[in-house]
Design an enzyme around this catalytic site. Structure first.
Site, PDB file in Angstrom:
ATOM      1  N   LYS A 298       0.732  -1.561   0.051  1.00 31.78           N
ATOM      2  CA  LYS A 298       0.498   0.361  -0.070  1.00 31.78           C
ATOM      3  C   LYS A 298       0.768   0.983  -0.165  1.00 31.78           C
ATOM      4  O   LYS A 298       0.858   1.923  -0.737  1.00 31.78           O
ATOM      5  CB  LYS A 298      -0.626   0.395   1.403  1.00 31.78           C
ATOM      6  CG  LYS A 298      -2.072   0.762   1.321  1.00 31.78           C
ATOM      7  CD  LYS A 298      -2.388   0.970   2.590  1.00 31.78           C
ATOM      8  CE  LYS A 298      -4.204   1.386   2.265  1.00 31.78           C
ATOM      9  NZ  LYS A 298      -4.730   0.676   1.989  1.00 31.78           N
TER      10      LYS A 298
ATOM     11  N   HIS B 225      -3.950 -43.439  -3.455  1.00 31.08           N
ATOM     12  CA  HIS B 225      -4.289 -43.666  -5.280  1.00 31.08           C
ATOM     13  C   HIS B 225      -6.341 -43.032  -5.396  1.00 31.08           C
ATOM     14  O   HIS B 225      -5.754 -42.323  -6.727  1.00 31.08           O
ATOM     15  CB  HIS B 225      -5.462 -45.068  -4.195  1.00 31.08           C
ATOM     16  CG  HIS B 225      -6.251 -45.914  -5.164  1.00 31.08           C
ATOM     17  ND1 HIS B 225      -7.604 -45.822  -5.319  1.00 31.08           N
ATOM     18  CD2 HIS B 225      -5.547 -46.852  -6.640  1.00 31.08           C
ATOM     19  CE1 HIS B 225      -8.247 -46.343  -6.978  1.00 31.08           C
ATOM     20  NE2 HIS B 225      -6.924 -47.032  -7.466  1.00 31.08           N
TER      21      HIS B 225
ATOM     22  N   ARG C  80      -3.443  -1.327  -6.392  1.00 33.61           N
ATOM     23  CA  ARG C  80      -2.253  -2.421  -6.584  1.00 33.61           C
ATOM     24  C   ARG C  80      -2.901  -3.231  -7.945  1.00 33.61           C
ATOM     25  O   ARG C  80      -3.765  -3.128  -8.453  1.00 33.61           O
ATOM     26  CB  ARG C  80      -2.558  -2.966  -5.436  1.00 33.61           C
ATOM     27  CG  ARG C  80      -3.640  -3.094  -5.276  1.00 33.61           C
ATOM     28  CD  ARG C  80      -3.846  -4.211  -3.705  1.00 33.61           C
ATOM     29  NE  ARG C  80      -5.752  -4.250  -3.922  1.00 33.61           N
ATOM     30  CZ  ARG C  80      -6.111  -4.897  -2.894  1.00 33.61           C
ATOM     31  NH1 ARG C  80      -5.543  -4.744  -1.361  1.00 33.61           N
ATOM     32  NH2 ARG C  80      -7.707  -5.279  -2.524  1.00 33.61           N
TER      33      ARG C  80
ATOM     34  N   ARG D 212      -3.556   3.060   8.251  1.00 33.33           N
ATOM     35  CA  ARG D 212      -3.759   1.540   8.095  1.00 33.33           C
ATOM     36  C   ARG D 212      -2.361   0.617   8.619  1.00 33.33           C
ATOM     37  O   ARG D 212      -1.242   0.859   7.420  1.00 33.33           O
ATOM     38  CB  ARG D 212      -3.777   1.919   6.575  1.00 33.33           C
ATOM     39  CG  ARG D 212      -5.489   2.333   6.404  1.00 33.33           C
ATOM     40  CD  ARG D 212      -5.988   2.639   4.837  1.00 33.33           C
ATOM     41  NE  ARG D 212      -6.240   3.375   4.559  1.00 33.33           N
ATOM     42  CZ  ARG D 212      -8.144   3.356   4.374  1.00 33.33           C
ATOM     43  NH1 ARG D 212      -8.549   1.892   4.211  1.00 33.33           N
ATOM     44  NH2 ARG D 212      -8.090   4.459   4.172  1.00 33.33           N
TER      45      ARG D 212
ATOM     46  N   CYS E 147       7.892 -39.033 -14.364  1.00 34.63           N
ATOM     47  CA  CYS E 147       7.197 -38.967 -14.627  1.00 34.63           C
ATOM     48  C   CYS E 147       6.631 -39.372 -13.619  1.00 34.63           C
ATOM     49  O   CYS E 147       5.098 -39.626 -13.525  1.00 34.63           O
ATOM     50  CB  CYS E 147       6.841 -40.353 -15.520  1.00 34.63           C
ATOM     51  SG  CYS E 147       7.564 -41.990 -15.387  1.00 34.63           S
TER      52      CYS E 147
ATOM     53  N   SER F 136      13.655 -42.324 -16.667  1.00 36.33           N
ATOM     54  CA  SER F 136      12.744 -41.634 -15.981  1.00 36.33           C
ATOM     55  C   SER F 136      12.101 -40.890 -14.461  1.00 36.33           C
ATOM     56  O   SER F 136      12.198 -42.367 -13.966  1.00 36.33           O
ATOM     57  CB  SER F 136      11.448 -41.588 -16.817  1.00 36.33           C
ATOM     58  OG  SER F 136      10.290 -41.125 -16.703  1.00 36.33           O
TER      59      SER F 136
ATOM     60  N   TYR G 163      12.390 -33.377 -20.867  1.00 38.13           N
ATOM     61  CA  TYR G 163      11.080 -33.472 -20.777  1.00 38.13           C
ATOM     62  C   TYR G 163      10.322 -33.949 -19.207  1.00 38.13           C
ATOM     63  O   TYR G 163      10.890 -34.255 -18.193  1.00 38.13           O
ATOM     64  CB  TYR G 163       9.971 -33.935 -21.243  1.00 38.13           C
ATOM     65  CG  TYR G 163      10.251 -35.505 -21.464  1.00 38.13           C
ATOM     66  CD1 TYR G 163       8.985 -36.465 -20.538  1.00 38.13           C
ATOM     67  CD2 TYR G 163      11.526 -36.891 -21.502  1.00 38.13           C
ATOM     68  CE1 TYR G 163       9.312 -37.786 -20.526  1.00 38.13           C
ATOM     69  CE2 TYR G 163      11.208 -38.033 -21.342  1.00 38.13           C
ATOM     70  CZ  TYR G 163      10.167 -38.424 -20.754  1.00 38.13           C
ATOM     71  OH  TYR G 163      10.737 -39.772 -20.475  1.00 38.13           O
TER      72      TYR G 163
ATOM     73  N   MET H  25      -5.741  -7.690   8.980  1.00 29.64           N
ATOM     74  CA  MET H  25      -4.900  -6.451  10.217  1.00 29.64           C
ATOM     75  C   MET H  25      -5.879  -5.505  10.613  1.00 29.64           C
ATOM     76  O   MET H  25      -6.934  -5.581   9.901  1.00 29.64           O
ATOM     77  CB  MET H  25      -3.517  -5.966   9.782  1.00 29.64           C
ATOM     78  CG  MET H  25      -2.429  -7.439  10.330  1.00 29.64           C
ATOM     79  SD  MET H  25      -0.464  -7.025   9.462  1.00 29.64           S
ATOM     80  CE  MET H  25      -1.469  -6.424   8.086  1.00 29.64           C
TER      81      MET H  25
ATOM     82  N   GLY I  93      -8.294  -7.933   4.954  1.00 27.45           N
ATOM     83  CA  GLY I  93      -8.662  -7.752   6.393  1.00 27.45           C
ATOM     84  C   GLY I  93      -7.985  -8.254   7.555  1.00 27.45           C
ATOM     85  O   GLY I  93      -8.626  -8.640   8.122  1.00 27.45           O
TER      86      GLY I  93
END
Lengths: 930, 930
Positions: free
Chosen positions: A45, A503, A385, A118, A883, A816, A903, A129, A127
């Site tokens: 702020k 699972h 902001r 503030r 993977c 992999s 990859y 503080m 909200g």
């Protein structure tokens, strides 16, 4: 008696010597000590107020004020809530500057300056503080202000608001007093006010007259004395310092601490305090207050979007007492379509605001969220902001701003998060409805999106109800492979146990299906088809709604929002931008033609994990599963070979279907991985049926089933260990893969099957299996006469395989990483059992994040780096991918990019996220080998 | 029809170019081409014959001969059983040298030379390969030999022996023909001979006359033609080459291949072939043959020990047809005490032999095993090699030879193996009885020594029968902690399942109790109190005997031999020698005062692993276990704290007892490690009793027990994870340890407790626990007012802990490798489930050794090295040890020595082995930091 709570200090110690020289930063009157890039010191702020007020390109009308830096917050907590001596002088000096600019004086009876106090942290904590408005109103300054405004009601209303806020925020909470429920000073004062309203026959606060309000302030002060034993301070400076202290105090308040934990904001950051001259939007018809976004945060469309209220203060807009007016016609919504716009009501102010909007977007190169107030026809900017936006809006804005040349490609790619991208793919619970509904409970967000359905408690019911056209949500203690059909049939899955890689979570995430797991609060009552959660009981057939992206559970039917064709087009365009940038390829983990097609559509460039045994799960798998079970239960080589022969055609055809969909791309088929007993049926009838097929007694079959059981199956007879001990199983699988490929090649389809050996820890395991594979290929070649371009590689999922990577690479053509198992072994955590203590570990900050969600870079990460280095030392062109489940998680994707992997492979629904993350990673850490 | 078996070739390829130039080495007549150090090339037999014949210090009477090198064996197998061209000439040239020295000629009708053809590998493989004697006897040479010896019976007996051996070894086995059982050519010829004996009314072979034997050779040749379709070769050179080929062929015979697998001898080594002129011990009363040891191989005593037979050939001594005579009075045994000695019967030859014995010992500096023959009063040495000896003899000889200055300290320390040392500690099955008994079956040698007892099938029966004074052997599918009392009561434990680190194996090895595990052949018949093994059924109460050092199981009562006081004294003296040398300390894993005292007696220098939870196992633990179970079943913090308070005194007193025994030494107490559900009782009554104590219903208790169950408990909620989630458990344990220490210190006892945190994978786990420990110490100090010298350290048993060792060492003062778990995690092997496939892996050479027995140096070893390096980088004086099962295994001890560890810790009964191994390691790889 209220209890005095012990407040915890932040861990870091701060001494005077470590403080910067400058403690307070001024802004206003076209100048500012700070700027936007000083967020860490001034908070979001404060930094943005300075930027708006002082930047040469902006110089916007900002009420003058100053910011006390975040450093003071840490100091305050480290020094028994004291300030360094020089702060007083600095604050007073800056007050003088405000006075000069406003022509008002703080505490002056004639022309009093009022200020707001503030909070403002580095990262927005909305909200969480505290705020004090109207600071500086005292018995001494009230008459002057009445004289100036000619509005005694406004002045006394402001005064009673100050008293209510101050007694609550400063005198109670700020002093560390924990009031009993519903008995805090604020509540008590509200009751005094209610009594007054009753006495006066007033329906709402606004019915109270100036005199009533004045009387109320007297009653308030008496009540405060009675409850807290202290006087409300009638001194403007006392009010100011009290307010500053309360804002710092609120940094360690329960709400803020909880919020930081969730948002992973370090306690050391601290909050700044912004002291700013008050402007009033409630001074009559030429006054107003509002909030706006420079573009629509819900759709991303490029128009000014906002709301305002005439003759009101900021808190009135937020509180929703009156319906706000739209700032312009584009901002109209259902509720406000009949209301006049700001453009119509205050054309000059609107024009000024619209001009500021354009200036701000150009300056910040992004969509902004602003707060403004009009005081007697004069526009003031109170906040600005970067604006929050939902997924579809984020993507649309990114594309638009890139096209508008407002921002570069690389900038806009950073502005979309994986979660936002995900929102484009799935139906979600309407965020508006969700914002106002209290959830029944919360579990882990295991599968994304939203779902609504009737509760059922077993897979069979899920299938049955689904056939009857009902939408169901399957609720289980935890799931197992036998539930898979029911899981498919359900809209979503909800479990009481299990973690992010249980699972249920794995299956659901793979399908992109909504799923919430490990909701401890659920108590399943066996036999009753109902569960308890808190004080509620949910029965079979009751409607519930799940938000799988947040892990929340709601009672009843919540409205869902579906993605449209337009959304998909936008997504495609956005991913194209990503593809221009990224170095890392994105493959997918898919086991079916449908999943494969889905992943291709999203941009997957290959299959990194096709789990050959997954053909035995789910719908239509009964016949194949039966053959598999026959094979498993075989005791002799002959029995097993016969069963394998019966299994072969199922497997070959299954593979062909996916190879076809993935034409022209690599498909990495992992050989059978799980311990065999996972496939042994639990039901007696199924076991009997199997016994008949094998020609052995039920007892004998039970004995065989028992022999397969293991105390730690995760580290038992599975993966390559099956292949080494039963070479005929490897041979059959290889034959199925290579014959499927050969048959398609003969049809003219381009197929690139890669054969992947799982759970390897020894060099000889891969040489043994590779020999079988090559030998089998020779036979397949003899039979079909076509060349198959196949590679042989291994999963890297056992720590020893990482260390021995150099030797494995002598035989293996690709690696992999199976990071689920690798994480299990590296930590010694069973993913099925760690849920309980991992949760506590994260809460207690023993571990920063769940390593099954995000790669643990210190441990697992080092093993990955060792593997890459040693593997490529042996084989320069070794193809390396991942993977594991983390392959679609942004932080992990960045790690893989940096580690030099070729990859990442993830569930089809994570593919877009992985593509985005790969692009972002390349922007942050450019590498050459694309 | 006999089947032709496919013989496998050794893997290695050998071409002509890789052969040495010299293929044949001569010995005899005081000269030799080779020497003892050329074993790899000449095999053990050939090298030692050369040494005896040719070394200037020896020049012993050795019948001249030559050795075809082991290189030819590999060549033979790699080149379709062919020889390089130059071999023929070399063999013939060396035959000429024999002829020159003996004055005989090979194939000469007048004065024929006969030769023996024998195998001889680098390492002795007794009886595994083939031998041909009397080679060179043909129709042409027989008359001359009769003329020379005047002994036609001797000549025809030699001839029929040659035919029998040759047809069997060369014509059948050597040609790869696999005969049906009991129908090999040798058996068929024996039947021909039996028929002849019957016809002649002869009782034994010796009753057959020269004419009978002559007739027999004719019948033999006809039978051979009939069965094998070939003629027995009547050519001396054909016989010689046939014999040489058969010896090479026997290297790949089934027997030899099996033996090599067990003894881990590589197939590539190959065998040499020794061709040597025959000498005959069966030429009448002035001839004899015998075997001797230069010291008693059974006791180690320093006298010449041997046996011989007058007028006999070597095979007669081995066959045991006649009782051999002792060579001197010291060599007399029960059977031979009435027989004349060689010293009495052939004093000159004996004197010569005794002189040779002295020469040989001085030359070889070790005890030797020799073979000799006396032919017509002339002594010939046929073999010499370092003699096998049992444990007690090995140790005694080592000490004696060191004292006699025959060998140096460092030499003798290398001549004793860990297994031999172990024999000094335990009763063993009498090796003589064992040599002649066929075992019922074989499992894994899990606990050392021998045991005899009656079979029982559950722990309760074991305890009951034991109280009745019966010796029992507990037979179980596998054991669990509830069996421990029964295991204590039993002489030995036998299980059908489980590996070398199964529960039974760990417990038994810890106690030094005989144990055989994982005997797959056992089929337990539930409900019947009996087991099947092969065709036998063993019932409750039947006697069986176990050899836990070999893993063998015998039917009935085998005789046992116990170690005496003298043995223990010898052991002590030997360990003193080791202590002079070693750098590595040896600690012990002990949980009871008795075990600790035992370990101290053996030389342990501290306790490296005191498992705090082990006080809940075994006899007298009922009350404490009950309190522990109460704690486990507690659901609230209050319940748990109350239970912990009840548990505290048991734990403190248990610790005091061991601290006292270990006065002046470090005792490393490991905090609770196993998952809690391990302690949940299985029996309903026990569960009910518990429910009453806790005041909750049986159903509720069952629910709690179910909640504790895990799918992979090895990687579940255990070790430090318990301590982090239940800090009160850590606190209570710490209090028990430190108060026990404080109370003893006040009594004047020196106590050094080290607190060890198990299953650590995260830095924050150790900081969290260390804070609790130090906080608790402050309280204990306040209460008792004495300083306790304690250290805090961690187990290193999770791969991640190895990688993060540098950070752990910031808080931790010592590390101790838990190599059981570390091996599990590094390989992903569950030690409870890997038995099945690990066995096959070892058989298939996928893995060289069981990594749970010997540290895997490539994988686990690298992690250990990383840990040591990173740990010591942070904390230079970090104390590092190992307390896994491998801590008492010689190869692993050597590894630990090389890795720079401070100590190894092992079961009390492994302490002497570890001490020896540490000394041997220092000799091989000297390091400075003793």
């Amino acid at each position: 008696m209220p209890k005095t709570a012990v407040m915890k200090k932040p861990a870091q110690k701060v001494s005077k010597s470590s403080l910067s020289k400058k403690l307070v930063y001024f802004f206003g009157g076209g100048k500012a000590d700070g700027k936007e890039s000083m967020k860490n010191l001034l908070g979001g702020k404060g930094a943005n107020l300075a930027e708006m007020a002082g930047h040469p390109a902006l110089k916007l009308p900002v009420p003058p004020g100053f910011t006390i830096t975040t450093e003071l917050c840490a100091y305050y907590w480290a020094n028994k809530r004291a300030y360094p001596r020089q702060l007083k002088a600095e604050v007073e000096k800056n007050l003088r500057r405000i006075e000069e600019l406003t022509g008002k004086k703080f505490g002056d009876p004639k022309n009093p300056l009022l200020v707001s106090v503030r909070s403002g942290a580095r990262k927005s904590m909305p909200g969480m503080m505290e705020t004090i408005l109207n600071c500086g109103l005292t018995e001494a300054t009230i008459p002057g202000l009445i004289e100036l405004t000619k509005n005694p009601r406004f002045v006394y209303d402001s005064y009673r608001r100050l008293i209510m806020m101050y007694s609550d925020v400063v005198m109670e909470k700020g002093a560390g007093i924990e009031a009993e429920d519903n008995n805090g000073i604020r509540k008590q004062l509200e009751r005094v006010m209610d009594a007054m309203k009753q006495k006066r026959g007033a329906k709402s606060d606004t019915d109270l007259k100036a005199g009533d309000l004045k009387e109320l302030t007297v009653l308030f002060k008496a009540k405060i004395k009675e409850v807290l034993g202290k006087e409300f301070p009638d001194d403007h400076m006392a009010q100011l310092w009290g307010s500053i202290g309360a804002v710092f105090a609120s940094w360690m308040g329960n709400k803020a601490v909880q919020y930081r934990k969730i948002e992973k904001i370090p306690a050391e950051w601290g909050t700044a305090v912004n002291v700013q001259s008050m402007v009033f939007g409630n001074m009559g018809d030429t006054s107003a207050t509002g909030v706006a976004f420079t573009r629509d945060p819900g759709t991303g469309e490029n128009y000014f979007y906002g709301e305002f209220l005439e003759n009101a203060q900021g808190e009135d807009v937020v509180a929703g007492i009156r319906t706000p007016h739209p700032v312009n016609s584009q901002s109209r919504n259902e509720k406000s379509r009949h209301l006049k716009t700001m453009e119509e009501m205050m054309p000059a102010c609107y024009r000024e605001l619209a001009a500021i909007r354009a200036k701000l977007e150009k300056h910040y190169r992004d969509m902004l969220d602003v707060e403004f107030t009009v005081e007697n026809g004069r526009l003031w900017m109170l906040q600005c902001r970067v604006g929050k936006r939902n997924g579809p809006a984020a993507v649309r804005m990114a594309l638009d701003m890139y096209r508008e040349k407002l921002a570069t490609r690389d900038e806009v790619l950073h502005r979309v998060t994986g979660d936002q991208l995900n929102e484009l793919l799935l139906p979600i619970i309407d965020p508006k409805a969700e914002a106002t509904t209290r959830p029944l409970g919360k579990g882990l967000p295991a599968g994304p999106g939203g779902a609504v359905g009737m509760v059922v408690f077993n897979a069979a019911d899920a299938v049955k109800w689904n056939k009857e056209g009902k939408k169901v949500i399957l609720v289980r203690e935890e799931t197992n492979p036998e539930d898979v059909e029911g899981m498919r049939a359900a809209e979503a899955i909800l479990t009481a146990r299990g973690g992010m890689t249980s699972h249920a979570a794995l299956v659901a995430r793979g399908w992109g299906k909504c799923c919430v797991v490990g909701c401890d609060a659920i108590e399943l009552e066996h036999g009753t088809k109902a569960f308890k959660i808190g004080s509620e009981t949910v029965k079979e057939g009751d409607w519930v709604s799940l938000n799988g992206s947040k892990g929340t559970i709601y009672k009843g039917k919540m409205p869902l929002v579906e993605p449209g064709a337009e959304t998909k087009k936008t997504l495609g365009e956005f991913l194209k931008l990503c593809n221009q940038v990224r170095a890392l390829k994105v493959w997918t983990n898919a086991d079916t033609p449908a999943d494969s097609a889905q992943a291709r559509e999203y941009g997957a460039e290959g299959i990194g994990l096709f789990r050959i045994e997954h053909m035995f799960y789910g719908k239509g798998s009964d016949a194949a599963l039966f053959q598999l079970r026959k094979m498993i239960m075989s005791k002799t080589l002959e029995e097993r070979k016969a069963a394998l022969n019966d299994l072969f055609p199922y497997m070959k055809n299954d593979l062909k279907a996916t190879f076809k969909v993935m034409e022209g791309m690599h498909v990495t088929v992992r050989l059978m991985d799980p311990p065999l007993h996972e496939f042994v049926p639990h039901q007696k009838e199924k076991l009997q049926e199997l016994g008949q097929a094998l020609g052995i007694s039920y007892e004998e079959l039970e004995t065989r089933a028992t022999a397969l059981r293991e105390s730690n199956p995760m580290m038992g007879h599975r993966g390559v260990r099956l292949g080494v001990t039963y070479p005929e199983i490897t041979e059959m699988q290889t034959r199925a893969i290579l014959e499927a490929a050969a048959e398609l090649i003969k049809e003219g389809v381009k197929v690139y099957p890669d054969i992947m050996i799982p759970v390897v820890s020894l060099e000889n395991e891969v040489t043994d299996q590779t020999a079988i594979i090559h030998r089998t290929y020779a036979e397949v070649y003899k039979k079909h006469g076509v060349k198959v371009n196949y590679m042989v590689g291994t999963m890297i999922e056992i720590p020893r395989a990482c260390l021995l990577a150099g030797r494995l690479a002598e035989t293996m053509e690709f690696f992999s990483f199976g990071t689920n198992d690798l994480t299990q072994m590296t930590f010694g955590y069973s993913r099925d059992d760690s849920g309980y203590f991992l949760k506590e570990y994260i809460d207690k900050k023993i571990i920063p994040v769940d390593p099954f969600q995000t790669i643990d870079q210190d441990g697992v990460g080092e093993l990955i780096k060792i593997t890459v280095e040693r593997g490529r030392k042996t084989r320069k062109d070794l193809k390396i991918g991942i993977c594991g489940e983390q392959g679609g998680e942004p932080v992990s994707v960045e790690f893989c990019h940096k580690a030099g992997l070729n990859y990442v492979s993830c569930s089809p629904f994570r593919v877009p996220i992985a593509i985005l993350s790969a692009a972002q990673a390349q922007l942050r850490f450019p590498r050459k080998n694309k």
